[in-house]
Scaffold this motif. Structure first.
Motif, PDB file in Angstrom:
ATOM      1  N   VAL A   1       3.462 -11.139  -0.193  1.00  0.00           N
ATOM      2  CA  VAL A   1       2.596 -11.899  -1.094  1.00  0.00           C
ATOM      3  C   VAL A   1       1.496 -12.599  -0.301  1.00  0.00           C
ATOM      4  O   VAL A   1       0.333 -12.617  -0.715  1.00  0.00           O
ATOM      5  CB  VAL A   1       3.414 -12.929  -1.899  1.00  0.00           C
ATOM      6  CG1 VAL A   1       2.486 -13.850  -2.697  1.00  0.00           C
ATOM      7  CG2 VAL A   1       4.385 -12.217  -2.845  1.00  0.00           C
ATOM      8  N   GLN A   2       1.857 -13.151   0.844  1.00  0.00           N
ATOM      9  CA  GLN A   2       0.870 -13.847   1.666  1.00  0.00           C
ATOM     10  C   GLN A   2      -0.230 -12.894   2.132  1.00  0.00           C
ATOM     11  O   GLN A   2      -1.402 -13.267   2.220  1.00  0.00           O
ATOM     12  CB  GLN A   2       1.540 -14.482   2.879  1.00  0.00           C
ATOM     13  CG  GLN A   2       0.578 -15.285   3.756  1.00  0.00           C
ATOM     14  CD  GLN A   2       1.273 -15.900   4.957  1.00  0.00           C
ATOM     15  OE1 GLN A   2       2.488 -15.790   5.096  1.00  0.00           O
ATOM     16  NE2 GLN A   2       0.517 -16.542   5.816  1.00  0.00           N
ATOM     17  N   GLU A   3       0.143 -11.660   2.407  1.00  0.00           N
ATOM     18  CA  GLU A   3      -0.819 -10.697   2.937  1.00  0.00           C
ATOM     19  C   GLU A   3      -1.635 -10.014   1.837  1.00  0.00           C
ATOM     20  O   GLU A   3      -2.835  -9.796   1.991  1.00  0.00           O
ATOM     21  CB  GLU A   3      -0.086  -9.627   3.751  1.00  0.00           C
ATOM     22  CG  GLU A   3      -1.010  -8.611   4.390  1.00  0.00           C
ATOM     23  CD  GLU A   3      -0.274  -7.612   5.264  1.00  0.00           C
ATOM     24  OE1 GLU A   3      -0.920  -6.666   5.758  1.00  0.00           O
ATOM     25  OE2 GLU A   3       0.953  -7.778   5.439  1.00  0.00           O
TER      26      GLU A   3
ATOM     27  N   SER B   1      -3.113 -12.472  -4.584  1.00  0.00           N
ATOM     28  CA  SER B   1      -4.358 -13.110  -4.993  1.00  0.00           C
ATOM     29  C   SER B   1      -4.551 -14.379  -4.165  1.00  0.00           C
ATOM     30  O   SER B   1      -3.610 -14.842  -3.497  1.00  0.00           O
ATOM     31  CB  SER B   1      -4.284 -13.470  -6.479  1.00  0.00           C
ATOM     32  OG  SER B   1      -3.284 -14.456  -6.681  1.00  0.00           O
ATOM     33  N   PRO B   2      -5.743 -14.965  -4.174  1.00  0.00           N
ATOM     34  CA  PRO B   2      -5.937 -16.210  -3.414  1.00  0.00           C
ATOM     35  C   PRO B   2      -4.917 -17.284  -3.761  1.00  0.00           C
ATOM     36  O   PRO B   2      -4.376 -17.945  -2.860  1.00  0.00           O
ATOM     37  CB  PRO B   2      -7.362 -16.632  -3.799  1.00  0.00           C
ATOM     38  CG  PRO B   2      -8.056 -15.330  -4.065  1.00  0.00           C
ATOM     39  CD  PRO B   2      -7.018 -14.479  -4.732  1.00  0.00           C
TER      40      PRO B   2
ATOM     41  N   VAL C   1       2.122 -19.385   1.455  1.00  0.00           N
ATOM     42  CA  VAL C   1       1.995 -20.215   2.656  1.00  0.00           C
ATOM     43  C   VAL C   1       2.791 -21.511   2.485  1.00  0.00           C
ATOM     44  O   VAL C   1       3.543 -21.932   3.380  1.00  0.00           O
ATOM     45  CB  VAL C   1       0.509 -20.533   2.947  1.00  0.00           C
ATOM     46  CG1 VAL C   1       0.391 -21.598   4.031  1.00  0.00           C
ATOM     47  CG2 VAL C   1      -0.224 -19.272   3.362  1.00  0.00           C
ATOM     48  N   ALA C   2       2.646 -22.144   1.332  1.00  0.00           N
ATOM     49  CA  ALA C   2       3.372 -23.389   1.075  1.00  0.00           C
ATOM     50  C   ALA C   2       4.878 -23.144   1.063  1.00  0.00           C
ATOM     51  O   ALA C   2       5.659 -23.962   1.562  1.00  0.00           O
ATOM     52  CB  ALA C   2       2.920 -23.986  -0.262  1.00  0.00           C
TER      53      ALA C   2
ATOM     54  N   GLN D   1      -0.016 -23.509 -10.308  1.00  0.00           N
ATOM     55  CA  GLN D   1      -0.518 -23.695 -11.652  1.00  0.00           C
ATOM     56  C   GLN D   1      -1.629 -22.678 -11.903  1.00  0.00           C
ATOM     57  O   GLN D   1      -2.362 -22.303 -10.992  1.00  0.00           O
ATOM     58  CB  GLN D   1      -1.071 -25.105 -11.839  1.00  0.00           C
ATOM     59  CG  GLN D   1      -0.761 -25.638 -13.214  1.00  0.00           C
ATOM     60  CD  GLN D   1      -1.098 -27.091 -13.382  1.00  0.00           C
ATOM     61  OE1 GLN D   1      -1.092 -27.536 -14.487  1.00  0.00           O
ATOM     62  NE2 GLN D   1      -1.385 -27.845 -12.355  1.00  0.00           N
ATOM     63  N   ASP D   2      -1.723 -22.202 -13.122  1.00  0.00           N
ATOM     64  CA  ASP D   2      -2.749 -21.244 -13.497  1.00  0.00           C
ATOM     65  C   ASP D   2      -2.716 -19.990 -12.632  1.00  0.00           C
ATOM     66  O   ASP D   2      -3.739 -19.356 -12.398  1.00  0.00           O
ATOM     67  CB  ASP D   2      -4.153 -21.867 -13.403  1.00  0.00           C
ATOM     68  CG  ASP D   2      -4.315 -23.017 -14.369  1.00  0.00           C
ATOM     69  OD1 ASP D   2      -3.587 -23.043 -15.366  1.00  0.00           O
ATOM     70  OD2 ASP D   2      -5.151 -23.882 -14.116  1.00  0.00           O
ATOM     71  N   LEU D   3      -1.525 -19.643 -12.139  1.00  0.00           N
ATOM     72  CA  LEU D   3      -1.412 -18.456 -11.299  1.00  0.00           C
ATOM     73  C   LEU D   3      -1.664 -17.205 -12.114  1.00  0.00           C
ATOM     74  O   LEU D   3      -2.258 -16.241 -11.650  1.00  0.00           O
ATOM     75  CB  LEU D   3      -0.009 -18.401 -10.682  1.00  0.00           C
ATOM     76  CG  LEU D   3       0.300 -17.225  -9.752  1.00  0.00           C
ATOM     77  CD1 LEU D   3      -0.626 -17.247  -8.559  1.00  0.00           C
ATOM     78  CD2 LEU D   3       1.745 -17.278  -9.289  1.00  0.00           C
ATOM     79  N   TYR D   4      -1.222 -17.221 -13.346  1.00  0.00           N
ATOM     80  CA  TYR D   4      -1.364 -16.064 -14.219  1.00  0.00           C
ATOM     81  C   TYR D   4      -2.664 -16.182 -14.998  1.00  0.00           C
ATOM     82  O   TYR D   4      -2.983 -17.246 -15.509  1.00  0.00           O
ATOM     83  CB  TYR D   4      -0.169 -16.041 -15.187  1.00  0.00           C
ATOM     84  CG  TYR D   4      -0.235 -15.034 -16.277  1.00  0.00           C
ATOM     85  CD1 TYR D   4      -0.055 -13.689 -16.005  1.00  0.00           C
ATOM     86  CD2 TYR D   4      -0.459 -15.432 -17.580  1.00  0.00           C
ATOM     87  CE1 TYR D   4      -0.104 -12.770 -17.019  1.00  0.00           C
ATOM     88  CE2 TYR D   4      -0.500 -14.512 -18.602  1.00  0.00           C
ATOM     89  CZ  TYR D   4      -0.314 -13.186 -18.315  1.00  0.00           C
ATOM     90  OH  TYR D   4      -0.349 -12.268 -19.339  1.00  0.00           O
ATOM     91  N   PRO D   5      -3.458 -15.109 -15.094  1.00  0.00           N
ATOM     92  CA  PRO D   5      -4.745 -15.198 -15.787  1.00  0.00           C
ATOM     93  C   PRO D   5      -4.558 -15.266 -17.290  1.00  0.00           C
ATOM     94  O   PRO D   5      -4.487 -14.262 -17.982  1.00  0.00           O
ATOM     95  CB  PRO D   5      -5.446 -13.902 -15.373  1.00  0.00           C
ATOM     96  CG  PRO D   5      -4.337 -12.952 -15.084  1.00  0.00           C
ATOM     97  CD  PRO D   5      -3.205 -13.795 -14.521  1.00  0.00           C
TER      98      PRO D   5
END
Length: 323
Positions: free
Chosen positions: A280-282, A285-286, A293-294, A310-314
């Motif tokens: 996922v880190q590599e 999405s941003p 990372v967190a 939050q708001d990860l899903y569009p």
């Protein structure tokens, strides 16, 4: 007077007729017009159609329900304010949604859920209003849990639930109404050992949001939620999409941030899938990368830096699909 304006006003006036046949003919025309001509939507709303369309949702006639719900959905795509200012809208949508297994037309249920999603996706101030309607929350959860619900209807109900969960107090309400076991039921493998990719992506997006409240801890532990989310990050879980893995990371991160030491220990004990987090880190999405990372910091050194997932899903995805 402009021909289009005159035609629309005549059609809207026909919605007050006592004749089902007359109302249905007008509804079909308004549905087609609002679908094919986006510029007509403002005119239809300005002609006073919204409360009449909402009233039509109470009709026992499935065709009337269907055309009225589809027209409301079409209006919600580009002319949201008249819908938001109509006091009758939410009760009428709740009426259709709550009767999804009995007297409501399946296509009307689908359009009603999609209308909620369309409104919630864009208008943040509408989210507390919908979240304060337990009958709507119960209906959405019921639709999601019903094995007879159509896949597209489930997806629309999930997207509406996600929009509701963007308002923090509503997450607690969803948990208390039993959303957690229902959502995890959707991500379970079917009889063929496979998962429906579109459904699991949408379900885990909601899971990630409602994890961000203190009440989620017990509900997640009761359904082995931590273990099931950790499994999604395993390399063996090849049928889990990248977006699903991003949602799993966000959900676990939120659980830790809002939970007690008990859930922190549970997460650290269960999540050995560092390769999944690395993926996922590599490739994420941003926002997905920032959660990974967190989460790495949390697992490796006990840190919890980074913003809450939050708001990860569009939420706006597919909200512009007229019918």
């Amino acid at each position: 007077m402009d021909t289009k304006l005159l035609t629309i006003r005549t059609l809207v006036s026909s919605l007050t007729s006592s004749s089902d046949q007359t109302r249905l003919a007008a509804l079909r025309h308004l549905r087609r017009t609002s679908n094919e001509d986006p510029a007509s939507r403002t005119i239809i709303s300005a002609a006073g159609a919204v409360p009449l369309l909402a009233a039509a949702l109470y009709s026992p006639s499935h065709p009337i329900q269907d055309d009225a719900a589809a027209t409301l959905l079409n209006l919600s795509i580009s002319d949201r304010r008249p819908l938001l200012s109509c006091p009758a809208l939410l009760p009428s949508l709740a009426h259709v949604l709550s009767r999804h297994a009995t007297s409501s037309a399946p296509s009307a249920v689908q359009s009603a859920a999609a209308t909620l999603h369309s409104l919630l996706a864009v208008v943040a101030e509408f989210r507390p209003t919908v979240g304060a309607k337990p009958e709507i929350l119960r209906a959405l959860i019921s639709i999601i849990s019903d094995p007879d619900s159509l896949t597209r209807t489930i997806k629309d109900a999930l997207k509406a639930s996600f929009g509701i969960a963007l308002y923090r107090p509503s997450r607690t309400a969803l948990v208390r109404l039993g959303a957690v076991p229902v959502l995890f039921g959707l991500v379970a493998k079917d009889k063929d050992g496979k998962r429906k990719v579109g459904i699991i992506e949408d379900a885990t997006a909601v899971i990630a949001q409602i994890a961000a409240c203190e009440e989620s801890e017990d509900a997640f532990l009761k359904v082995s939620g931590v273990s099931r989310l950790a499994m999604m990050l395993c390399s063996e879980s090849g049928n889990c999409s990248l977006r699903t893995k991003e949602n799993a990371v966000a959900a676990l991160l939120n659980l830790v941030r809002y939970g007690s030491e008990r859930v922190v220990g549970e997460v650290k004990n269960k999540v050995g899938a560092l390769d999944g987090i690395s993926y996922v880190q590599e490739h994420g999405s941003p926002k997905g990368k920032s959660k990974a990372v967190a989460f790495f910091k949390l697992l490796l050194d006990g840190g919890s830096s980074g913003e809450i997932a939050q708001d990860l899903y569009p939420v706006h995805s597919d909200s512009g699909s007229s019918r």
